[in-house]
Design an enzyme around this catalytic site. Structure first.
Site, PDB file in Angstrom:
ATOM      1  N   ASN A 138       0.819  -1.209   0.000  1.00  0.00           N
ATOM      2  CA  ASN A 138       0.000   0.000   0.000  1.00  0.00           C
ATOM      3  C   ASN A 138       0.852   1.258   0.000  1.00  0.00           C
ATOM      4  OD1 ASN A 138      -2.072   1.944   0.379  1.00  0.00           O
ATOM      5  ND2 ASN A 138      -3.296   0.491   1.514  1.00  0.00           N
ATOM      6  N   ASP A 139       1.290   1.718   1.153  1.00  0.00           N
ATOM      7  CA  ASP A 139       2.010   2.988   1.243  1.00  0.00           C
ATOM      8  C   ASP A 139       3.272   3.018   0.388  1.00  0.00           C
ATOM      9  OD1 ASP A 139       0.142   4.032   3.013  1.00  0.00           O
ATOM     10  OD2 ASP A 139       1.191   3.232   4.761  1.00  0.00           O
TER      11      ASP A 139
END
Length: 472
Positions: free
Chosen positions: A397-398
């Site tokens: 994700n990040d």
């Protein structure tokens, strides 16, 4: 020095040399297992030599031998059980618990040596100073590692936990360490100094880690590992054991280097991480249709993704914590093998802080027998995305969020994998849930990104079956 003592001394030196060699072998995945085995064997020999020396000198009573044997058996049994039964998703928590055990044991060594000395008042600074440092570092590591493990396990909130005056307290507590250390050096027989120093250090371990969010956990784990090594080294000075000093400093220095590398991978200073307040832990998934971000998402089926993979010339897999949570590393490896057999150029882009501990993705992929040559570090992988026909993101994700390239958000300046530069992007994810930083991922709304909403293990198995039909 008698014959036994002389022999044990050389055994310790040999064990220390094996520790250094073992650490060197861990520099490369091909030799890492051999290095780990060598280091473990050297530690076993060092423990055996210590028992031999103690037995020869007659320093343990019959009751002491019972405690020693029982403690060794219990510890070995728990360690073996943990190594075999703990899932890969829980490995970061296990590492934190190991850090806690190491730091706590080192602190207890100093406490015992200071309190049980024949003449505590006669102890010089050569013993009392490293003893005080051992208590401080070991106690901070113990309580801090337990909090970190609780955050990783979900027992403690993964979001930064703060309270009024927390920052001031985190300044005052370390200042009190200096006072307590001077007190203990001047009065080594003071039980109040020993207990007070330990209590303050335990409190600081809690207040230091609580404000640190989930996004910084890889850095925190590496830092606490370095603390454990420092505590063990201080215990070596207290006991005057060369092998313990060398082993502890090796762990401390390597852990310190790893901490710096992890912080650099997030483009943040170690001090900035320790101050805390960054990262929000696991956040609640956004409800479908709740806003503009969800409305722009393009959803794909297994067949849609399989067609892209089957006819691609180059595919880059991007693993993240979602892969670990679903225990889908074997399914990912099987899909990669199928594509490779079909003539597709396959590689894996591994971000240094993907997952919840340093090297998390490397360990997962190694467990699935993924060829080391296919693993690409961030800089090398970023150079290949522009040539990739498909970038398949599995639970990351990040570390793939293009927002990091712009100022003014929680991940600004953090180096990311340039997944959005691939010709086509597919993201396998169960929902539109946010990552540790608590912000939406712009990659998901990129026009060339398709979302395959499913559990990673199930989804990868479906993709393998679908690709098999197309290439069969």
């Amino acid at each position: 020095m008698d014959t036994v003592s002389n022999a044990v001394h050389y055994i310790f030196l040999g064990a220390a040399a094996c520790f250094v060699l073992g650490l060197h072998l861990m520099n490369h995945p091909r030799t890492a297992r051999r290095g780990n085995t060598l280091s473990a064997a050297a530690m076993a020999v060092a423990i055996g030599a210590t028992v031999w020396l103690v037995a020869d000198q007659g320093r343990i009573s019959s009751t002491g031998w019972v405690v020693l044997v029982c403690g060794g058996l219990v510890g070995a049994t728990l360690g073996l059980w943990a190594a075999r039964e703990v899932r890969m998703t829980a490995m970061p928590q296990l590492v934190s618990l190991f850090n806690a055990v190491g730091g706590g044991a080192a602190a207890l060594i100093a406490v015992n040596d200071l309190l049980q000395a024949d003449d505590p008042a006669a102890l010089g600074a050569r013993v009392s100073l490293p003893g005080a440092l051992d208590i401080v570092i070991g106690a901070v590591t113990f309580s801090g590692s337990l909090v970190a493990a609780g955050k990783l396990q979900g027992i403690v909130s993964g979001a930064p936990v703060t309270f009024p005056g927390a920052r001031l307290l985190n300044v005052l507590l370390p200042a009190s360490f200096a006072v307590g250390t001077v007190w203990l050096v001047l009065a080594p027989d003071s039980r109040a100094a020993v207990y007070g120093l330990g209590a303050v250090a335990l409190l600081f371990g809690v207040t230091m880690v609580l404000p640190i969010g989930g996004a910084d956990m890889p850095v925190v784990i590496a830092l606490l590992n370095a603390f454990t090594g420092s505590a063990v080294a201080m215990a070596g000075f207290v006991l005057d054991e060369t092998a313990l000093i060398i082993a502890g400093m090796l762990v401390s220095s390597s852990g310190g280097i790893l901490t710096k590398l992890m912080a650099d991978a997030m483009n943040r200073s170690i001090a900035n991480v320790v101050v805390g307040g960054f990262g929000t832990g696991d956040s609640v998934p956004a409800a479908s249709g709740a806003g503009e971000v969800v409305a722009q998402v393009r959803s794909l089926s297994a067949d849609d993704v399989a067609i892209q993979l089957a006819y691609a010339g180059k595919v880059v897999f991007v693993p993240g914590y979602g892969l670990a949570a679903a225990q889908a590393q074997h399914e990912l490896g099987a899909l990669a093998e199928l594509l490779t057999a079909h003539g597709v150029n396959v590689s894996y882009a591994v971000h240094p802080v993907a997952g919840r501990m340093p090297g998390h993705m490397n360990v997962l992929l190694a467990e699935a027998n993924v060829p080391y040559t296919q693993l690409k570090e961030m800089d090398e992988a970023n150079a290949e995305f522009a040539q990739a026909d498909v970038a398949l993101v599995v639970g990351a994700n990040d570390v793939t969020n293009p927002m990091a390239r712009r100022p003014g958000n929680a991940i600004s300046g953090m180096p990311i994998l340039d997944v959005d530069k691939a010709k086509s992007v597919v993201v396998i994810k169960r929902s539109m849930g946010q990552g540790y930083a608590g912000i939406d991922n712009e990659l998901y709304t990129d026009p060339k990104t398709g979302m395959f909403f499913t559990d990673a293990k199930k989804g990868l198995a479906e993709l393998k079956a679908a690709v098999g039909e197309f290439v069969g």
